[in-house]
Motif scaffolding. Structure first.
Motif, PDB file in Angstrom:
ATOM      1  N   LEU A 133       0.791  -1.234   0.000  1.00 35.68           N
ATOM      2  CA  LEU A 133       0.000   0.000   0.000  1.00 35.68           C
ATOM      3  C   LEU A 133       0.823   1.284   0.000  1.00 35.68           C
ATOM      4  N   GLU A 134       2.011   1.253   0.602  1.00 37.88           N
ATOM      5  CA  GLU A 134       2.766   2.492   0.762  1.00 37.88           C
ATOM      6  C   GLU A 134       4.141   2.468   0.103  1.00 37.88           C
ATOM      7  N   GLY A 135       4.552   1.324  -0.372  1.00 40.80           N
ATOM      8  CA  GLY A 135       5.868   1.211  -0.982  1.00 40.80           C
ATOM      9  C   GLY A 135       5.821   1.481  -2.476  1.00 40.80           C
ATOM     10  N   PRO A 136       6.971   1.355  -3.134  1.00 40.11           N
ATOM     11  CA  PRO A 136       7.009   1.552  -4.583  1.00 40.11           C
ATOM     12  C   PRO A 136       6.250   0.438  -5.298  1.00 40.11           C
ATOM     13  N   PHE A 137       5.833   0.713  -6.528  1.00 38.13           N
ATOM     14  CA  PHE A 137       5.116  -0.274  -7.336  1.00 38.13           C
ATOM     15  C   PHE A 137       6.118  -1.300  -7.832  1.00 38.13           C
ATOM     16  N   GLU A 138       6.104  -2.479  -7.215  1.00 37.05           N
ATOM     17  CA  GLU A 138       7.009  -3.573  -7.552  1.00 37.05           C
ATOM     18  C   GLU A 138       6.227  -4.886  -7.635  1.00 37.05           C
ATOM     19  N   PRO A 139       5.370  -5.009  -8.644  1.00 41.44           N
ATOM     20  CA  PRO A 139       4.483  -6.175  -8.710  1.00 41.44           C
ATOM     21  C   PRO A 139       5.191  -7.508  -8.882  1.00 41.44           C
ATOM     22  N   GLU A 140       6.426  -7.507  -9.387  1.00 41.44           N
ATOM     23  CA  GLU A 140       7.171  -8.770  -9.465  1.00 41.44           C
ATOM     24  C   GLU A 140       7.424  -9.318  -8.068  1.00 41.44           C
TER      25      GLU A 140
END
Length: 164
Positions: free
Chosen positions: A125-132
């Motif tokens: 929710l609050e971190g960088p977008f890292e979907p891997e």
């Protein structure tokens, strides 16, 4: 189990339930049949995804959701609705909706409980977008709503806090 615990107690008719045949020894075949059944039920053309009214999702302590685990092939199954997905750490094959299919839902409700989810929830929710690394970040309704239901333990690390 789902039929016994929920579906049999609801007003749903049998033709309103499309079941994944997880008992198949060939997970690819089960995924293919489930995708075909969804395409027929929703009368989908190639490239279209079903529009579920509601998708209930959980989140694992490493940020996985559905059976979309970090670093697995299902994260890149564009154009598919359902795929089989080898989960090495569990030494098993799983069947899962793809993230584009899930994100087509009108509403997604995520549920997360327990202290073991706190770090992953903060990252999702609050971190960088890292979907891997955090596949739960992939579930983003394009024309719908996203709601997170978390207990105090899971939300303990959130900067924004949680509401009662």
């Amino acid at each position: 189990m789902a039929t016994e615990a929920m579906i049999s107690k609801s007003p749903l008719k049998p033709d309103q339930v499309t079941r994944i045949k997880g008992e198949y020894p060939d997970a690819d075949q089960a995924a293919f049949e489930y995708e075909r059944a969804l395409r027929e039920y929703f009368k989908l053309k190639n490239g279209e995804y079903p529009r579920f009214d509601l998708l209930l999702a959980g989140m694992g302590n490493e940020g996985h959701t559905l059976s979309l685990f970090p670093g697995t092939k299902a994260l890149h199954a564009d154009g598919r609705i359902v795929v089989s997905n080898w989960i090495g750490k569990l030494c098993t094959e799983r069947i899962t909706l793809t993230s584009p299919a899930a994100s087509n839902a009108a509403e997604i409700i995520f549920m997360a409980t327990g202290t073991d989810k706190a770090c992953a929830l903060k990252a999702v929710l609050e971190g960088p977008f890292e979907p891997e690394q955090l596949p739960a970040q992939l579930l983003q309704p394009k024309k719908g709503k996203l709601l997170w239901l978390v207990d105090a333990a899971a939300g303990a690390m959130l900067a924004t806090g949680i509401r009662d």
